[in-house]
Design a protein around this motif. Structure first.
Motif, PDB file in Angstrom:
ATOM      1  N   ILE A  82     -16.137  13.176 -50.197  1.00 13.54           N
ATOM      2  CA  ILE A  82     -17.145  12.501 -51.015  1.00 13.54           C
ATOM      3  C   ILE A  82     -17.362  11.119 -50.441  1.00 13.54           C
ATOM      4  O   ILE A  82     -16.418  10.319 -50.329  1.00 13.54           O
ATOM      5  CB  ILE A  82     -16.707  12.372 -52.492  1.00 13.54           C
ATOM      6  N   ILE A 123     -23.073  22.789 -56.029  1.00 14.32           N
ATOM      7  CA  ILE A 123     -22.682  23.084 -54.644  1.00 14.32           C
ATOM      8  C   ILE A 123     -21.674  24.223 -54.604  1.00 14.32           C
ATOM      9  O   ILE A 123     -21.723  25.102 -53.755  1.00 14.32           O
ATOM     10  CB  ILE A 123     -22.104  21.816 -53.976  1.00 14.32           C
ATOM     11  N   ALA A 137     -22.995  10.530 -51.753  1.00  6.63           N
ATOM     12  CA  ALA A 137     -23.306   9.782 -52.976  1.00  6.63           C
ATOM     13  C   ALA A 137     -23.581   8.315 -52.693  1.00  6.63           C
ATOM     14  O   ALA A 137     -23.478   7.473 -53.585  1.00  6.63           O
ATOM     15  CB  ALA A 137     -22.153   9.918 -53.984  1.00  6.63           C
ATOM     16  N   SER A 167     -17.130  21.265 -47.849  1.00  2.00           N
ATOM     17  CA  SER A 167     -18.262  20.617 -48.524  1.00  2.00           C
ATOM     18  C   SER A 167     -18.162  19.113 -48.374  1.00  2.00           C
ATOM     19  O   SER A 167     -17.061  18.550 -48.368  1.00  2.00           O
ATOM     20  CB  SER A 167     -18.284  20.959 -50.016  1.00  2.00           C
ATOM     21  N   ILE A 222     -17.264  12.924 -59.142  1.00  2.00           N
ATOM     22  CA  ILE A 222     -17.359  14.134 -58.311  1.00  2.00           C
ATOM     23  C   ILE A 222     -15.994  14.428 -57.676  1.00  2.00           C
ATOM     24  O   ILE A 222     -15.529  15.573 -57.650  1.00  2.00           O
ATOM     25  CB  ILE A 222     -18.428  13.992 -57.209  1.00  2.00           C
ATOM     26  N   GLY A 259     -23.930  18.368 -50.218  1.00  2.00           N
ATOM     27  CA  GLY A 259     -24.535  18.089 -51.516  1.00  2.00           C
ATOM     28  C   GLY A 259     -25.084  16.682 -51.553  1.00  2.00           C
ATOM     29  O   GLY A 259     -24.358  15.708 -51.305  1.00  2.00           O
ATOM     30  N   VAL A 295     -23.224  18.248 -60.203  1.00  3.19           N
ATOM     31  CA  VAL A 295     -23.260  18.156 -58.746  1.00  3.19           C
ATOM     32  C   VAL A 295     -22.206  19.085 -58.123  1.00  3.19           C
ATOM     33  O   VAL A 295     -22.503  19.879 -57.222  1.00  3.19           O
ATOM     34  CB  VAL A 295     -23.021  16.704 -58.278  1.00  3.19           C
ATOM     35  N   ALA A 296     -20.979  18.984 -58.616  1.00  5.88           N
ATOM     36  CA  ALA A 296     -19.888  19.793 -58.060  1.00  5.88           C
ATOM     37  C   ALA A 296     -20.123  21.288 -58.291  1.00  5.88           C
ATOM     38  O   ALA A 296     -19.891  22.109 -57.397  1.00  5.88           O
ATOM     39  CB  ALA A 296     -18.561  19.362 -58.675  1.00  5.88           C
ATOM     40  N   THR A 307     -29.103  17.788 -56.033  1.00  6.01           N
ATOM     41  CA  THR A 307     -28.796  17.982 -57.451  1.00  6.01           C
ATOM     42  C   THR A 307     -29.441  16.873 -58.251  1.00  6.01           C
ATOM     43  O   THR A 307     -29.385  15.698 -57.854  1.00  6.01           O
ATOM     44  CB  THR A 307     -27.277  17.974 -57.707  1.00  6.01           C
ATOM     45  N   PHE A 350     -20.090  15.660 -50.139  1.00  5.95           N
ATOM     46  CA  PHE A 350     -21.026  15.134 -51.135  1.00  5.95           C
ATOM     47  C   PHE A 350     -21.457  13.736 -50.702  1.00  5.95           C
ATOM     48  O   PHE A 350     -20.619  12.850 -50.516  1.00  5.95           O
ATOM     49  CB  PHE A 350     -20.373  15.089 -52.517  1.00  5.95           C
TER      50      PHE A 350
END
Length: 350
Positions: free
Chosen positions: A165, A155, A235, A231, A175, A256, A151-152, A285, A233
């Motif tokens: 995150i 992106i 999740a 960024s 992550i 992401g 994932v990391a 992802t 993420f």
């Protein structure tokens, strides 16, 4: 052997089954630890597996106790982690090394028997040798660690980036650790659960935020001089988070997606406008990398575990015997008690 076998939706039985027969290119792994993944909960309680009966469980490690005739004898008695995805090696995506996007894959724990058992048949190509310094519990968490690494990397995190995150489940916390290891400046690890946030801070994620207690957006803009982050993420699978995440991103920022929603998401009009005006990139992802070149993600994850760049032990909330897999599933489904990562360890039944 003993196993927790899914005979139908919400029909998981701890029972005696035959030890798997291995083929020429297989090994027999004595399972030492297997994680209960968030995806195992709906798989057991609501959606089922691809056929019944099936032994679930895809995050596991153990020791090789038997090998097929085409397997090098060096593998016998070695400690391993297991890659659960079995690609076809024939489709277009497999041809270019995107095995996680295979059109005709098999999978241990959903399409084939997995790790909620004393023993599991594993193809030799799905083995990851575990070095000294990485125990069975960490080996069992290598799969979510490698998912998070994918994932990391997918992106892309540059040195000095500010990153957020949302959702500190196993994937989210890993992550966040990868972001730190990749050189991110601020790593805002955000969750509603104050206990998970406390654990995040203990393992060095000093910018962890409990969104139930404070406004993450306010803190993030304060610490980034009102610039926001490079960024985010997502999740958690939350509609609210999806929209808030966009509002945190700088121009040319990246979102992401890895959390899986359980209901449709609605994108707000102003969120859509920000995606356009800020030229936001949104990228999903899936699973983990399996190719060997230009790097092997599983080896990178093992090295990070061994060197302490990624830590796994602090997120283990409980260790259950094989006979109590269903209890662990219910804890995760009903939230009857605090849980983080629940490991199933067959030897606890002895």
């Amino acid at each position: 052997m003993k196993a927790s076998v899914l005979h139908g939706i919400n029909d998981l039985r701890y029972e005696d089954v035959e030890i798997p027969t291995i083929g020429n290119d297989d090994v027999l792994v004595k399972v030492k630890a297997c994680g209960i993944c968030g995806s195992d909960v709906p798989r057991v309680l609501k959606t089922g597996t691809y056929h019944f009966p099936t032994i679930p469980g895809h995050e596991f490690g153990g020791q090789i106790v038997k090998i097929g005739k085409n397997v090098d004898s060096k593998w016998l008695n070695r400690n391993v982690a297991v890659i659960p995805l079995i690609p076809c090696h024939e489709c277009n995506q497999c041809e270019i090394g995107n095995f996680q996007l295979c059109a005709n894959y098999d999978y241990l724990g959903s399409r084939n028997d997995g790790g909620f058992a004393e023993y599991c048949r594993v193809p030799k190509d799905n083995l990851v040798l575990v070095p000294d310094g990485v125990d069975f519990e960490c080996a069992a968490m290598l799969e979510p660690i490698t998912v998070a690494q994918h994932v990391a990397s997918n992106i892309g995190i540059d040195y000095g980036d500010d990153v957020a995150i949302y959702g500190l489940g196993a994937i989210g916390i890993f992550i966040a650790q990868w972001a730190k290891a990749m050189g991110a400046n601020h790593v805002f690890a955000i969750d509603l659960d104050s206990k998970k946030v406390a654990i995040a801070k203990k393992i060095g994620l000093t910018d962890a935020i409990c969104s139930k207690e404070v406004d993450p957006k306010k803190i993030i803009f304060e610490k980034t001089n009102k610039q926001g982050v490079d960024s985010v993420f997502e999740a958690s699978g939350s509609e609210f988070v999806f929209n808030e995440a966009i509002s945190l991103l700088k121009h040319n920022g990246k979102l992401g997606l890895v959390g899986r929603p359980i209901k449709p998401l609605q994108i707000q009009v102003d969120t859509f406008e920000k995606i356009l005006r800020r030229q936001i990139t949104i990228k999903g992802t899936w699973a983990f990398e399996m190719k060997n070149t230009p790097h092997n993600a599983w080896d990178i994850s093992l090295e990070a575990l061994r060197d302490g760049k990624i830590v796994a032990k602090p997120i283990i909330s409980s260790r259950l015997p094989l006979s109590k897999v269903y209890d662990g599933i219910r804890i995760m489904a009903d939230h009857t008690e605090f849980f983080y990562k629940i490991l199933v360890e067959p030897e606890l039944d002895e």
